[in-house]
Design a protein around this motif. Structure first.
Motif, PDB file in Angstrom:
ATOM      1  N   THR A   1       0.824  -1.208   0.000  1.00  0.00           N
ATOM      2  CA  THR A   1       0.000   0.000   0.000  1.00  0.00           C
ATOM      3  C   THR A   1       0.855   1.254   0.000  1.00  0.00           C
ATOM      4  O   THR A   1       1.998   1.254   0.441  1.00  0.00           O
ATOM      5  CB  THR A   1      -0.926   0.030   1.234  1.00  0.00           C
ATOM      6  N   SER A   2       0.252   2.314  -0.528  1.00  0.00           N
ATOM      7  CA  SER A   2       0.949   3.599  -0.532  1.00  0.00           C
ATOM      8  C   SER A   2       0.868   4.234   0.842  1.00  0.00           C
ATOM      9  O   SER A   2      -0.002   3.898   1.650  1.00  0.00           O
ATOM     10  CB  SER A   2       0.331   4.543  -1.566  1.00  0.00           C
ATOM     11  N   SER A   3       1.765   5.154   1.107  1.00  0.00           N
ATOM     12  CA  SER A   3       1.747   5.887   2.369  1.00  0.00           C
ATOM     13  C   SER A   3       0.796   7.063   2.236  1.00  0.00           C
ATOM     14  O   SER A   3       1.031   7.988   1.461  1.00  0.00           O
ATOM     15  CB  SER A   3       3.152   6.391   2.712  1.00  0.00           C
ATOM     16  N   ALA A   4      -0.318   7.006   2.983  1.00  0.00           N
ATOM     17  CA  ALA A   4      -1.332   8.051   2.863  1.00  0.00           C
ATOM     18  C   ALA A   4      -0.763   9.421   3.205  1.00  0.00           C
ATOM     19  O   ALA A   4      -1.161  10.438   2.641  1.00  0.00           O
ATOM     20  CB  ALA A   4      -2.522   7.727   3.766  1.00  0.00           C
ATOM     21  N   GLY A   5       0.192   9.470   4.138  1.00  0.00           N
ATOM     22  CA  GLY A   5       0.755  10.750   4.553  1.00  0.00           C
ATOM     23  C   GLY A   5       1.558  11.439   3.471  1.00  0.00           C
ATOM     24  O   GLY A   5       1.776  12.644   3.520  1.00  0.00           O
ATOM     25  N   LYS A   6       2.022  10.653   2.467  1.00  0.00           N
ATOM     26  CA  LYS A   6       2.838  11.228   1.405  1.00  0.00           C
ATOM     27  C   LYS A   6       2.014  11.626   0.183  1.00  0.00           C
ATOM     28  O   LYS A   6       2.534  12.218  -0.749  1.00  0.00           O
ATOM     29  CB  LYS A   6       3.910  10.224   0.985  1.00  0.00           C
ATOM     30  N   SER A   7       0.739  11.280   0.161  1.00  0.00           N
ATOM     31  CA  SER A   7      -0.106  11.603  -0.985  1.00  0.00           C
ATOM     32  C   SER A   7      -0.690  13.002  -0.866  1.00  0.00           C
ATOM     33  O   SER A   7      -0.905  13.508   0.231  1.00  0.00           O
ATOM     34  CB  SER A   7      -1.244  10.584  -1.101  1.00  0.00           C
ATOM     35  N   ASN A   8      -0.931  13.612  -2.007  1.00  0.00           N
ATOM     36  CA  ASN A   8      -1.566  14.930  -2.034  1.00  0.00           C
ATOM     37  C   ASN A   8      -3.089  14.855  -2.028  1.00  0.00           C
ATOM     38  O   ASN A   8      -3.758  15.878  -2.027  1.00  0.00           O
ATOM     39  CB  ASN A   8      -1.112  15.697  -3.279  1.00  0.00           C
ATOM     40  N   ILE A   9      -3.634  13.643  -2.058  1.00  0.00           N
ATOM     41  CA  ILE A   9      -5.072  13.460  -2.159  1.00  0.00           C
ATOM     42  C   ILE A   9      -5.566  12.624  -0.992  1.00  0.00           C
ATOM     43  O   ILE A   9      -5.203  11.456  -0.851  1.00  0.00           O
ATOM     44  CB  ILE A   9      -5.470  12.762  -3.474  1.00  0.00           C
ATOM     45  N   LYS A  10      -6.399  13.204  -0.131  1.00  0.00           N
ATOM     46  CA  LYS A  10      -7.010  12.440   0.938  1.00  0.00           C
ATOM     47  C   LYS A  10      -8.244  11.714   0.405  1.00  0.00           C
ATOM     48  O   LYS A  10      -8.892  12.158  -0.526  1.00  0.00           O
ATOM     49  CB  LYS A  10      -7.416  13.376   2.085  1.00  0.00           C
ATOM     50  N   GLY A  11      -8.552  10.585   1.035  1.00  0.00           N
ATOM     51  CA  GLY A  11      -9.748   9.843   0.650  1.00  0.00           C
ATOM     52  C   GLY A  11      -9.555   8.907  -0.518  1.00  0.00           C
ATOM     53  O   GLY A  11     -10.520   8.316  -1.009  1.00  0.00           O
ATOM     54  N   VAL A  12      -8.306   8.761  -0.997  1.00  0.00           N
ATOM     55  CA  VAL A  12      -8.005   7.833  -2.089  1.00  0.00           C
ATOM     56  C   VAL A  12      -6.998   6.814  -1.579  1.00  0.00           C
ATOM     57  O   VAL A  12      -5.920   7.185  -1.114  1.00  0.00           O
ATOM     58  CB  VAL A  12      -7.437   8.559  -3.319  1.00  0.00           C
ATOM     59  N   ASN A  13      -7.353   5.546  -1.628  1.00  0.00           N
ATOM     60  CA  ASN A  13      -6.452   4.475  -1.214  1.00  0.00           C
ATOM     61  C   ASN A  13      -5.936   3.735  -2.435  1.00  0.00           C
ATOM     62  O   ASN A  13      -6.712   3.400  -3.340  1.00  0.00           O
ATOM     63  CB  ASN A  13      -7.175   3.475  -0.308  1.00  0.00           C
ATOM     64  N   ILE A  14      -4.629   3.473  -2.470  1.00  0.00           N
ATOM     65  CA  ILE A  14      -4.026   2.739  -3.579  1.00  0.00           C
ATOM     66  C   ILE A  14      -3.161   1.614  -3.037  1.00  0.00           C
ATOM     67  O   ILE A  14      -2.368   1.816  -2.107  1.00  0.00           O
ATOM     68  CB  ILE A  14      -3.183   3.661  -4.488  1.00  0.00           C
ATOM     69  N   GLY A  15      -3.325   0.442  -3.607  1.00  0.00           N
ATOM     70  CA  GLY A  15      -2.504  -0.706  -3.269  1.00  0.00           C
ATOM     71  C   GLY A  15      -2.041  -1.389  -4.547  1.00  0.00           C
ATOM     72  O   GLY A  15      -2.488  -1.071  -5.647  1.00  0.00           O
ATOM     73  N   ALA A  16      -1.129  -2.332  -4.411  1.00  0.00           N
ATOM     74  CA  ALA A  16      -0.617  -3.047  -5.581  1.00  0.00           C
ATOM     75  C   ALA A  16      -0.201  -4.455  -5.188  1.00  0.00           C
ATOM     76  O   ALA A  16       0.222  -4.711  -4.056  1.00  0.00           O
ATOM     77  CB  ALA A  16       0.562  -2.294  -6.189  1.00  0.00           C
ATOM     78  N   LYS A  17      -0.343  -5.372  -6.140  1.00  0.00           N
ATOM     79  CA  LYS A  17       0.127  -6.742  -5.993  1.00  0.00           C
ATOM     80  C   LYS A  17       1.103  -7.036  -7.119  1.00  0.00           C
ATOM     81  O   LYS A  17       0.944  -6.536  -8.237  1.00  0.00           O
ATOM     82  CB  LYS A  17      -1.039  -7.731  -6.057  1.00  0.00           C
ATOM     83  N   VAL A  18       2.095  -7.859  -6.809  1.00  0.00           N
ATOM     84  CA  VAL A  18       3.044  -8.309  -7.829  1.00  0.00           C
ATOM     85  C   VAL A  18       2.617  -9.701  -8.285  1.00  0.00           C
ATOM     86  O   VAL A  18       2.435 -10.600  -7.460  1.00  0.00           O
ATOM     87  CB  VAL A  18       4.478  -8.341  -7.284  1.00  0.00           C
ATOM     88  N   ILE A  19       2.445  -9.855  -9.598  1.00  0.00           N
ATOM     89  CA  ILE A  19       1.999 -11.124 -10.160  1.00  0.00           C
ATOM     90  C   ILE A  19       3.128 -11.702 -11.005  1.00  0.00           C
ATOM     91  O   ILE A  19       3.632 -11.049 -11.916  1.00  0.00           O
ATOM     92  CB  ILE A  19       0.738 -10.925 -11.035  1.00  0.00           C
ATOM     93  N   ASP A  20       3.519 -12.915 -10.699  1.00  0.00           N
ATOM     94  CA  ASP A  20       4.614 -13.574 -11.423  1.00  0.00           C
ATOM     95  C   ASP A  20       4.092 -14.101 -12.755  1.00  0.00           C
ATOM     96  O   ASP A  20       3.268 -15.012 -12.799  1.00  0.00           O
ATOM     97  CB  ASP A  20       5.166 -14.717 -10.569  1.00  0.00           C
ATOM     98  N   GLU A  21       4.542 -13.494 -13.845  1.00  0.00           N
ATOM     99  CA  GLU A  21       4.179 -13.934 -15.190  1.00  0.00           C
ATOM    100  C   GLU A  21       5.456 -14.181 -15.989  1.00  0.00           C
ATOM    101  O   GLU A  21       6.134 -13.247 -16.392  1.00  0.00           O
ATOM    102  CB  GLU A  21       3.313 -12.871 -15.894  1.00  0.00           C
TER     103      GLU A  21
END
Length: 449
Positions: free
Chosen positions: A212-232
């Motif tokens: 997940t991203s660090s909410a404190g470092k984002s310029n936009i409150k109320g937006v959550n972003i996460g990511a998964k790494v997929i082995d292809e």
């Protein structure tokens, strides 16, 4: 009720029931939260060591964390961000909210028409076909759910290239985008009728590692972003997950649009329907970086299906510490915002100065100018709200009096030219479907802390 019974109860629930009923189930429960917190974290640690565990483990951890306010790093991710992903379902190359159904394999209807893909979720129904028959000769295209035969869906928009056609459906019965997920349906196309069935997509596996991203470092409150790494094939492909605190906001695309200026047109052709066009929403490339700061572009898969694309191919190797940079995203609100009555001067220009609240950003109707007996021009000042990291990219303007409309959105100004069906002195305009560029500059470390 003690913690043993709580664990037994949660482990016997299916994921959907837990997601919908978890808060209600906890009302009035007497439990030893310190003990549950300890066991929840122990189980999460065991999960990391032993591989895949039951999906219910994150729910147990969330119960503990939500009530106790645990401050460990991973616990914070669960309580603030990962919990917001409970309702997400990956399907094809995208992620949707709630239940979703899709066509597992391409399906040949006959020797001339093949369904390449279908996906349906709440408010969204898409179909891609290949056809040797010209689109104009396919006649009416309808999808009728087996569990709701009184509802008919038909194409509200389409695009095509060669023999491949993409359709986005709307509710013909209600004349809106009220679309409910379904499994079995009848497809009417090319003058014939076919029965078909879809597979239910599995919900997001919250027991796998989501960074997940660090909410404190984002310029936009109320937006959550996460990511998964997929082995292809030994490469690190990236699945990006987003959620918004404002439930009316929907992801349109990831990245910063290549074109900052948006030009759109609309024309009512009467019995022949309506036509419209708009500047492309293609976005600039964005990247993951390895430990040496080498960058790898996130590519849209060649045969991607489902919009918006949230799963990307990269040339980044598996097993490296990567950092994902997402400079911006585009989000929209898919509903009417406001209706505004307007008086049109007999000649010249008059000030209006009417404020508009688009929820996450604001604008002002500055003035209206008479161009001719049957036309006028409206000027808007955009981005007048407090958050300077959110820009209004565009919005729809409609009125029963409008025959034709052209609009240009450029930085903090929008100019709309309206042509009416007849000479009028006043009208009511409806503003809807605003689209926003959110410049969050999100950064996600795709490795263990």
């Amino acid at each position: 009720m003690n913690e043993k019974k709580i664990f037994e109860l949660l482990n016997n629930l299916d994921d959907d029931l837990a997601e919908k009923e978890i808060n209600k189930l906890l009302e009035g429960v007497e439990i030893d939260m310190a003990s549950i917190n300890k066991k929840a974290h122990q189980k999460l640690n065991d999960s990391n060591k032993k591989g895949k565990r039951r999906k219910m483990l994150p729910y147990i951890a969330v119960v503990s964390i939500g009530l106790l306010g645990v401050t460990s790093a991973y616990a914070g991710d669960i309580s603030e961000t990962i919990k917001s992903f409970f309702n997400k379902t990956p399907i094809y190359s995208t992620i949707v909210d709630g239940d979703a159904y899709y066509l597992k394999e391409r399906y040949a209807l006959n020797d001339k028409i093949t369904i390449e893909s279908i996906m349906v979720s709440e408010g969204n129904l898409e179909m891609e076909i290949t056809s040797d028959i010209d689109l104009s000769k396919l006649d009416e295209i309808n999808i009728i759910p087996q569990n709701d035969p009184t509802t008919v869906y038909y194409p509200g928009g389409y695009s095509g290239e060669g023999k491949k056609f993409f359709f986005s459906f709307m509710n013909k019965t209600e004349n809106n985008y009220n679309i409910k997920p379904f499994k079995d349906f009848k497809l009417v196309i090319g003058g014939d009728s076919y029965d078909a069935s879809l597979e239910k997509a599995e919900s997001l596996d919250l027991n796998s590692k989501i960074y997940t991203s660090s909410a404190g470092k984002s310029n936009i409150k109320g937006v959550n972003i996460g990511a998964k790494v997929i082995d292809e094939n030994g490469k690190a492909n990236i699945q990006i997950i987003t959620s918004f605190e404002d439930k009316n906001l929907k992801l349109t695309s990831l990245g910063k649009p290549m074109e900052s200026k948006v030009i759109s047109t609309f024309e009512d052709l009467g019995k022949d329907g309506m036509i419209g066009s708009s500047t492309s929403s293609f976005c600039e490339p964005f990247y993951v970086f390895d430990e040496t700061n080498a960058k790898y572009k996130l590519e849209i898969p060649e045969n991607s299906k489902g919009r918006p694309v949230t799963t990307f191919e990269t040339n980044a190797p598996i097993g490296k510490n990567l950092s994902l940079k997402v400079p911006a995203l585009v989000a929209s609100i898919e509903k009417k915002i406001v209706s505004i009555p307007l008086s049109i001067p007999n000649e010249g220009e008059v000030e209006v100065n009417k404020g508009i609240d688009f929820t996450v950003q604001k604008a002002v109707v500055k003035n209206i100018k008479r161009l001719s007996a049957t036309s006028a021009q409206i000027e808007f000042e955009l981005n007048t709200g407090a958050n300077k990291n959110i820009d209004i990219r565009s919005f729809n303007l409609d009125s029963p009096d409008i025959k034709k409309m052209s609009a240009e959105f450029n930085d903090s100004k929008a100019i709309m030219t309206l042509e009416f069906n007849k000479s009028i002195d006043e009208t009511t305009i409806e503003l809807s479907y605003p689209e926003f560029v959110m410049n969050g500059n999100w950064s996600i470390n795709l490795h263990e802390k």
